[in-house]
Every structure is written in structure tokens, then in C-alpha cells.
Design a protein around this motif. Structure first.
Motif, mmCIF file in Angstrom:
data_model
loop_
_atom_site.group_PDB
_atom_site.id
_atom_site.type_symbol
_atom_site.label_atom_id
_atom_site.label_comp_id
_atom_site.label_asym_id
_atom_site.label_seq_id
_atom_site.Cartn_x
_atom_site.Cartn_y
_atom_site.Cartn_z
ATOM 1 N N GLY A 162 25.416 2.752 5.472
ATOM 2 C CA GLY A 162 24.950 3.917 6.217
ATOM 3 C C GLY A 162 23.461 3.890 6.501
ATOM 4 O O GLY A 162 22.886 4.873 6.954
ATOM 5 N N VAL A 163 22.851 2.784 6.249
ATOM 6 C CA VAL A 163 21.436 2.500 6.496
ATOM 7 C C VAL A 163 20.489 3.698 6.362
ATOM 8 O O VAL A 163 19.906 4.157 7.344
ATOM 9 N N PRO A 164 20.344 4.220 5.157
ATOM 10 C CA PRO A 164 19.409 5.325 4.980
ATOM 11 C C PRO A 164 17.961 4.884 5.167
ATOM 12 O O PRO A 164 17.596 3.769 4.782
ATOM 13 N N SER A 165 17.190 5.728 5.816
ATOM 14 C CA SER A 165 15.762 5.426 5.933
ATOM 15 C C SER A 165 15.018 6.741 6.124
ATOM 16 O O SER A 165 15.621 7.771 6.372
ATOM 17 N N TYR A 166 13.701 6.684 6.005
ATOM 18 C CA TYR A 166 12.904 7.899 6.148
ATOM 19 C C TYR A 166 12.676 8.171 7.629
ATOM 20 O O TYR A 166 11.900 7.487 8.283
ATOM 21 N N GLN A 167 13.404 9.179 8.136
ATOM 22 C CA GLN A 167 13.430 9.434 9.571
ATOM 23 C C GLN A 167 12.048 9.778 10.138
ATOM 24 O O GLN A 167 11.789 9.559 11.306
ATOM 25 N N GLU A 168 11.184 10.349 9.306
ATOM 26 C CA GLU A 168 9.914 10.839 9.841
ATOM 27 C C GLU A 168 8.840 9.741 9.877
ATOM 28 O O GLU A 168 7.729 9.988 10.329
ATOM 29 N N LEU A 169 9.194 8.558 9.394
ATOM 30 C CA LEU A 169 8.229 7.452 9.449
ATOM 31 C C LEU A 169 8.525 6.574 10.672
ATOM 32 O O LEU A 169 9.620 6.587 11.207
ATOM 33 N N THR A 170 7.518 5.796 11.075
ATOM 34 C CA THR A 170 7.792 4.814 12.124
ATOM 35 C C THR A 170 8.399 3.589 11.457
ATOM 36 O O THR A 170 8.335 3.429 10.239
ATOM 37 N N ALA A 171 8.977 2.726 12.292
ATOM 38 C CA ALA A 171 9.634 1.531 11.757
ATOM 39 C C ALA A 171 8.655 0.726 10.913
ATOM 40 O O ALA A 171 8.983 0.268 9.807
ATOM 41 N N LYS A 172 7.451 0.590 11.423
ATOM 42 C CA LYS A 172 6.464 -0.225 10.723
ATOM 43 C C LYS A 172 6.069 0.424 9.391
ATOM 44 O O LYS A 172 5.979 -0.249 8.359
ATOM 45 N N GLU A 173 5.861 1.733 9.453
ATOM 46 C CA GLU A 173 5.486 2.442 8.215
ATOM 47 C C GLU A 173 6.571 2.302 7.153
ATOM 48 O O GLU A 173 6.283 2.126 5.975
ATOM 49 N N PHE A 174 7.807 2.387 7.631
ATOM 50 C CA PHE A 174 8.921 2.269 6.692
ATOM 51 C C PHE A 174 8.937 0.899 6.026
ATOM 52 O O PHE A 174 9.055 0.787 4.804
ATOM 53 N N VAL A 175 8.810 -0.135 6.841
ATOM 54 C CA VAL A 175 8.837 -1.497 6.285
ATOM 55 C C VAL A 175 7.672 -1.676 5.316
ATOM 56 O O VAL A 175 7.813 -2.268 4.243
ATOM 57 N N LYS A 176 6.538 -1.113 5.679
ATOM 58 C CA LYS A 176 5.363 -1.231 4.815
ATOM 59 C C LYS A 176 5.601 -0.512 3.487
ATOM 60 O O LYS A 176 5.267 -1.032 2.408
ATOM 61 N N TYR A 177 6.208 0.668 3.592
ATOM 62 C CA TYR A 177 6.497 1.427 2.376
ATOM 63 C C TYR A 177 7.456 0.659 1.478
ATOM 64 O O TYR A 177 7.266 0.587 0.255
ATOM 65 N N MET A 178 8.472 0.068 2.079
ATOM 66 C CA MET A 178 9.422 -0.713 1.292
ATOM 67 C C MET A 178 8.725 -1.901 0.626
ATOM 68 O O MET A 178 9.025 -2.254 -0.513
ATOM 69 N N ALA A 179 7.799 -2.498 1.353
ATOM 70 C CA ALA A 179 7.053 -3.622 0.783
ATOM 71 C C ALA A 179 6.237 -3.158 -0.418
ATOM 72 O O ALA A 179 6.189 -3.823 -1.460
ATOM 73 N N GLU A 180 5.629 -1.990 -0.271
ATOM 74 C CA GLU A 180 4.835 -1.457 -1.389
ATOM 75 C C GLU A 180 5.720 -1.115 -2.581
ATOM 76 O O GLU A 180 5.354 -1.358 -3.729
ATOM 77 N N LEU A 181 6.891 -0.546 -2.271
ATOM 78 C CA LEU A 181 7.822 -0.225 -3.364
ATOM 79 C C LEU A 181 8.243 -1.486 -4.101
ATOM 80 O O LEU A 181 8.505 -1.465 -5.294
ATOM 81 N N LYS A 182 8.315 -2.583 -3.359
ATOM 82 C CA LYS A 182 8.740 -3.838 -3.990
ATOM 83 C C LYS A 182 7.569 -4.588 -4.599
ATOM 84 O O LYS A 182 7.701 -5.756 -4.969
ATOM 85 N N LEU A 183 6.428 -3.904 -4.640
ATOM 86 C CA LEU A 183 5.248 -4.460 -5.295
ATOM 87 C C LEU A 183 4.801 -5.786 -4.674
ATOM 88 O O LEU A 183 4.420 -6.724 -5.379
ATOM 89 N N VAL A 184 4.867 -5.855 -3.342
ATOM 90 C CA VAL A 184 4.358 -7.042 -2.650
ATOM 91 C C VAL A 184 2.833 -7.056 -2.776
ATOM 92 O O VAL A 184 2.184 -6.009 -2.671
ATOM 93 N N ASN A 185 2.305 -8.216 -3.037
ATOM 94 C CA ASN A 185 0.857 -8.364 -3.204
ATOM 95 C C ASN A 185 0.105 -7.813 -1.986
ATOM 96 O O ASN A 185 0.464 -8.079 -0.843
ATOM 97 N N ARG A 186 -0.933 -7.026 -2.261
ATOM 98 C CA ARG A 186 -1.631 -6.354 -1.173
ATOM 99 C C ARG A 186 -2.252 -7.309 -0.158
ATOM 100 O O ARG A 186 -2.356 -6.983 1.022
ATOM 101 N N LYS A 187 -2.671 -8.454 -0.641
ATOM 102 C CA LYS A 187 -3.343 -9.398 0.265
ATOM 103 C C LYS A 187 -2.400 -9.918 1.350
ATOM 104 O O LYS A 187 -2.816 -10.161 2.469
ATOM 105 N N VAL A 188 -1.146 -10.107 0.956
ATOM 106 C CA VAL A 188 -0.210 -10.683 1.923
ATOM 107 C C VAL A 188 0.675 -9.627 2.577
ATOM 108 O O VAL A 188 1.489 -9.931 3.437
ATOM 109 N N LEU A 189 0.476 -8.357 2.172
ATOM 110 C CA LEU A 189 1.380 -7.293 2.601
ATOM 111 C C LEU A 189 1.455 -7.157 4.120
ATOM 112 O O LEU A 189 2.527 -7.100 4.709
ATOM 113 N N LYS A 190 0.276 -7.177 4.746
ATOM 114 C CA LYS A 190 0.246 -6.956 6.191
ATOM 115 C C LYS A 190 0.986 -8.067 6.936
ATOM 116 O O LYS A 190 1.789 -7.796 7.833
ATOM 117 N N ASP A 191 0.711 -9.299 6.537
ATOM 118 C CA ASP A 191 1.366 -10.432 7.189
ATOM 119 C C ASP A 191 2.866 -10.399 6.951
ATOM 120 O O ASP A 191 3.656 -10.651 7.853
#
Lengths: 379, 233
Positions: free
Chosen positions: A82-111
Motif C-alpha cells: 500500500g506504499v505508505p508515505s508522508y503525503q505532505e513532503l515532496t518526493a525528494k524530501e521523503f527520500v532524504k528523510y528515509m535516508a536519514e532514518l537509515k542513518l546514511v552518512n551525512r557526507k554521502v547523503l545528498k549524492d
């Protein structure tokens, strides 16, 4: 590497998943198959640590999900049903948030975020709010959320539901691509998809594993007859006589007339015998022209239905027996009861000893009622 | 954890809730301030006026409705939309998730509270306010907010319906507020009554500890609820 060992999940008295064990090797794509309510999502939710198993262990890349949840969860990218996601975020913001939740290193996060957005084809819509995206894109956003951080294990719950054919193809190719570097478990009820993508299939029904094998093996294993469809031009009506001439034919069946005057037949033989060569030899000799000859492929669908039916049948038989028994008991009860009732009525009325006619009438009425009731029961 | 706080605070301002909260909050305080100036008998007491506006009834009342509004969505919405699945399958522990949700709601309250500095500014301009008393009042108020926010989040973890979550908090707050009116020992349970002590300018250690303990208790309860749901789901 995922190891599922004797895992059971109970909700009160209801067993959703019943003592299942399997493992998935590194870089393998495994499909979970089963009808609705078979326990696919429950199994996936247990592997991801969203729900706890009642019994058994699940080990992801060497980390037990219940003992070292943090480490284990870090290995997993999960795309829930059912692909839940945060409707009020943009696609990019959502992916970024998921990356942060997964503790992706900040230096490589953007790339990393940009990579995943590119990989899932979200570049054009990355700055749109998720609530304004179409279903297909929402699906991709969810997929991107699972992919980000490059987890070793990907768990995708029905990844192609609700997509158009082109998107399905794209997602499938993406999953195949991902399977080269990741361990993938996906669930689906589209069987052709599973047979195309997956290296191994786990079929679940009613919380139990029915079969684990490669799609090819499942297909051949469940195949017990060889079926050939042949379309011929048969001016002398000799086709049905072929059966006597070729011993291996078990049944030869007429199927339909085609508009161009040809006829289609179905020829069944034992699974070990391939009649195709023989037919090509013998039919022209009988003055029969072959227009088309094809071997019926046993699909994964057939295999699936057969396996599910097998488990179902066993259960149904039991239920059927119980039903029959109940029915018989009921009928017995009725037969015993009804005469007794009418006898009682008779006695009563005789005691009253008045209005003989009325008594007769009522007796008649009674027996009528009984008859009707019986008929109703039989119906 | 920081990622969740950042995202939560951002979401408060992406939806109207953040603005509505701060708006009504300041409106209530402004009305209190105005009433205090207008109806104070004779000379305006600039020394105490800041403290007085915190003790006004409408302020407290609105406040008891505002905090539930702020916290009702924190777990309920996640559960309803299924995003709970994303959050709980991430490597971040439930404890951290709960604390992050608590801190982000508290940040909104603190932002609103920051604006009440205007009142201190105004009173400073016209007189000499009792700054220590004002600060102690603020401290007490923040402690009270912490307790209520923690309870609100706990209520939100109980249900996937935001309205029910809000109702649970509102009813609880109103009960603890009016309880002393009916039962003499009720004041021991009234978090708002404890706050009045702070407005006198004294930091009451016992009450401070009560507030903090209540906050921690609510957070632990929330964590327990979330953890238990894991096996009951």
C-alpha cells in the motif's frame, strides 16, 4: 543472507503463520506467492521487525531481528504494502528523510538521494508533493525509500500493484537489476511476474509453506500429462482414427472448427512421451495437413493452482465429511422427533375427546407441516 | 533521532496546526494582557503583570485544548497512514522515536512561548517588572507543558483516530483541572494547581520533580504501548 527458522505468528487462537522455515542466499531474488490472507505480508513484516514473531528466529545478515534490531534493520530496505508515505513532503524530501532514518552518512547523503531518485526515474517529479503524484509515481517514491542507503536486503511487498504495463516492465527490470547486488524478497500474486524475475519461489497457503523451488522445477513437477494442440485441415475426416494408429495417445479430443475450415484437436499423452515428431510423420501420410502444432506449456499458474488446491482439497475433504455427518445427524434427529411430536399431539387431542373433525383437520395439517419441513430439509 | 525532530517540526508548519497553535496561543495571552491592563483596579502593577497573565482562566482553558491539538496526530496519523511501518522498520529504536516526537512538539510550544517575550518587553518599557518571578513562571509553565505534551503523545499512541486521541487528553486535562473544586485532596493531582505556586516566584522542588516524573512516566508508557503493539499487531 536471510534465515527464517521455525517462525510462527499467532493472533489469539488464529495462526497467521505456522512454523515456516526458509533461507535466502546473498544476491538471490525470491518470490513469496500465495492467495490473499496466506501470510505473505505477515512474514515480510516479521522479517523487517515491524511485528514480532510468536516463536522462532529470523536472522538477517547474521543479526537476529529481535535481539539486535538496530543492526538487523539497517541491512533492510522495506517497501510496505500500500506504499505508505508522508503525503505532505515532496518526493525528494521523503527520500532524504528515509535516508536519514537509515542513518546514511551525512557526507554521502545528498549524492545517495540523487542516485536513488535517478535510479527510480523520479527526477521530473522530485519537487512535487507526494499527495499530488499518481499511483505509479507514489510506488516509485516508496521504492526509492526502500533503496536509499543501499541496504543489502530488499523486501518488496507487492511492488507492481497498481502500475500500468509500461511501469510494471520498468519496475521489473529495476528489480532484476537490483537482484545483482542485493538480496531481494518480493511478494506478488502475479505469477508470470514471479516466474520472470525470481530465481526461487516460496508458495505459502494458510500460513504454511507449500513448496520452495525454482519456477521451472515447480512447473515440471506439477505437470503429469503432455498436452498438444494441433490445428489441421482434414478433408477425409481421418483425424479421430489417428488414435488407433499411435499407441501413446491417451485421449484425442475435438475442440473447435475454425473459420478457414481447419479443426483444432487436443492430444493428451503421458508426461514422458513427446508426440510432436510422430504427429509430424504420420499426419501427412493420412492426407491431413498440419496448420499449427503446439505443446501446451504448464505455467507457474497451473503449478500454483495445483499446489494450493492440494492443500485446500485435504482440508475440504475433512470439512465435507464433517458436514455430511452433521447432515445425517440432523436428519436422524428430525425423523425421530417428528413422529414423536405428532403422537403427542394425537394423544392430547384424544384426551380432549371432542371435535373429531377438528382433530382430523389438525392432524392432517400436522402431517402436511411435517412433509413440508422434510422437503425443506432435503432441499 | 535528529532527523525525526527536524521532519516533525517541519510537518507542524507544513500543515496549519503549527500556525493555528501559535496563533491561538498568542491570542489568548494577548487578551489576558489586555484585560489585565484594562480592568486592573487603579494603578497598573507593572511588576507583576507578566505573571498575572499566566494565571488567567482563558489562558489555561485554551491551553488545555491547544496541547491536545498539537499532540493528537503524532502517532495516530502515522498509524492511520501506515507510515508507522517505515518508522518502526528503520534502525532507530522506539525509545528514540518517542523522545523525538516529544521534543518536536515541545519545540512548537517553546516557539510560541518565545513570542510572549513581547509582553516582558512592553512591561519593561513602561515599568520595572519582576524579572526573576517572570522567569520562574516561565519555567513552571514549560514544566507544565512538558507534562501535558507527554500525556498527549501517550494518548496519541493509544489510537489511530486523532479525534479520540485529542478527546482523551482534553478530558484528562479538564478533570485534573476541576478536581480540586470537588475533592479537597484533588489538588494533589492537579497539575495546573501546582503551577500557581511557580507564579509566586518560588521554584518548588517537589512540584518540579512531580512534573518531571509525570513526563517521564508518560513517555515510558508510550514506549511500552509501542513495544507491546509490536507483538500484538
Amino acid at each position: 543472507m536471510i534465515e527464517v527458522k521455525n517462525v510462527t505468528k499467532k493472533y489469539g487462537n488464529f495462526t497467521a503463520v505456522d512454523d515456516i522455515s526458509f533461507d535466502v542466499k546473498d544476491g538471490e531474488i525470491v518470490g513469496l506467492l500465495g492467495p490473499n490472507g496466506a501470510g505473505k505480508s505477515t512474514t515480510m513484516n516479521m522479517i523487517t521487525g515491524f511485528i514480532e514473531s510468536t516463536q522462532g528466529n529470523i536472522i538477517v545478515n547474521g543479526y537476529d531481528i529481535s535481539k539486535k534490531p538496530g543492526r538487523a534493520k539497517k541491512q533492510i530496505g522495506y517497501m510496505p504494502e500500500g506504499v505508505p508515505s508522508y503525503q505532505e513532503l515532496t518526493a525528494k524530501e521523503f527520500v532524504k528523510y528515509m535516508a536519514e532514518l537509515k542513518l546514511v552518512n551525512r557526507k554521502v547523503l545528498k549524492d545517495e538521494v540523487q542516485n536513488v531518485i535517478k535510479q527510480t526515474g523520479l527526477e521530473d517529479v522530485q519537487n512535487k508533493l507526494i499527495k499530488n503524484l499518481s499511483r505509479g509515481y507514489k510506488q516509485r517514491v516508496s521504492m526509492a525509500g526502500a533503496l536509499v542507503g543501499n541496504p543489502d536486503v530488499l523486501i518488496l511487498d507487492e511492488p507492481t500493484v497498481g502500475l500500468d504495463p509500461k511501469q510494471i516492465l520498468e519496475i521489473r527490470n529495476l528489480i532484476k537489476e537490483l537482484g545483482k547486488r542485493h538480496t531481494v524478497i518480493l511478494s506478488s500474486h502475479i505469477l508470470s511476474e514471479v516466474s520472470q524475475i525470481c530465481e526461487r519461489v516460496i508458495i505459502i497457503n494458510k500460513g504454511k509453506i507449500v513448496a520452495i523451488d525454482t519456477p521451472e522445477n515447480l512447473e515440471t513437477k506439477t505437470q503429469n500429462k503432455n498436452i498438444i494442440y494441433v490445428t489441421v485441415e482434414d478433408k477425409n475426416e481421418k483425424m479421430l482414427g489417428i488414435k488407433e494408429k499411435v499407441k501413446d495417445i491417451e485421449t484425442l479430443e475435438y475442440i473447435k472448427d475454425n473459420e478457414d475450415g481447419t479443426k483444432q484437436y487436443k492430444i493428451v499423452s503421458n508426461a514422458e512421451v513427446d508426440l510432436r515428431k510422430k504427429l509430424f510423420d504420420i499426419l501427412p501420410k493420412e492426407d491431413i495437413t498440419i496448420f499449427e502444432l503446439k505443446k501446451a506449456e504448464v505455467s507457474l499458474e497451473d503449478a500454483f493452482m495445483k499446489l494450493i488446491d492440494d492443500t485446500q482439497e485435504n482440508k475440504d475433504k475433512k470439512e465435507c465429511n464433517i458436514d455430511k455427518k452433521n447432515k445425517q445427524d440432523n436428519e436422524k434427529d428430525k425423523k425421530e422427533k417428528l413422529p414423536k411430536d405428532s403422537a403427542e399431539n394425537n394423544e392430547k387431542k384424544q384426551k380432549e375427546g371432542k371435535n373429531e373433525n377438528l382433530k382430523k383437520d389438525s392432524n392432517e395439517q400436522n402431517s402436511k407441516d411435517i412433509k413440508e419441513e422434510k422437503e425443506g430439509g432435503e432441499k | 533521532m535528529w532527523a525525526i525532530i527536524k521532519k516533525e517540526v517541519k510537518t507542524y508548519f507544513l500543515s496549519p496546526i503549527g500556525y493555528v497553535f501559535i496563533g491561538i496561543f498568542l491570542l489568548a495571552f494577548s487578551i489576558s494582557f489586555n484585560l489585565e491592563l484594562r480592568y486592573s483596579s487603579g494603578i497598573i502593577d507593572f511588576q507583576k503583570i507578566f505573571v498575572y497573565i499566566f494565571t488567567y482562566l482563558p489562558t489555561i482553558l485554551v491551553f488545555a485544548f491547544l496541547i491536545p491539538m498539537l499532540t493528537m496526530r503524532s502517532f495516530s496519523e502515522e498509524r492511520k497512514n501506515g507510515t508507522e511501518q517505515l518508522l518502526l522498520t528503520s534502525p532507530i529504536s522506539i525509545t528514540k522515536i518517542v523522545i523525538a516526537k516529544f521534543i518536536s512538539a515541545l519545540i512548537i510550544v517553546l516557539i510560541a512561548l518565545l513570542f510572549t517575550g513581547i509582553f516582558i518587553g512592553i512591561t519593561c518599557f513602561f515599568g520595572t517588572p519582576d524579572i526573576p518571578a517572570a522567569l520562574v513562571t516561565l519555567l513552571g509553565f514549560i514544566l507544565l507543558c512538558m507534562a501535558y505534551v507527554a500525556f498527549g503523545i501517550f494518548a496519541s499512541s493509544l489510537t489511530e483516530n486523532q479525534i479520540i486521541a485529542a478527546m482523551i487528553s482534553i478530558v484528562t486535562f479538564v478533570i485534573t483541572w476541576v478536581l480540586p473544586e470537588f475533592i479537597s485532596s484533588g489538588s494533589n493531582f492537579s497539575l495546573i494547581n501546582m503551577f500557581y505556586k511557580f507564579t509566586t516566584g518560588q521554584i518548588d522542588i517537589a512540584y518540579t520533580i512531580t512534573y518531571l516524573a509525570f513526563t517521564v512516566l508518560c513517555l515510558i508508557l508510550t514506549i511500552t504501548v509501542m513495544q507491546r503493539r509490536k507483538s500484538a499487531r
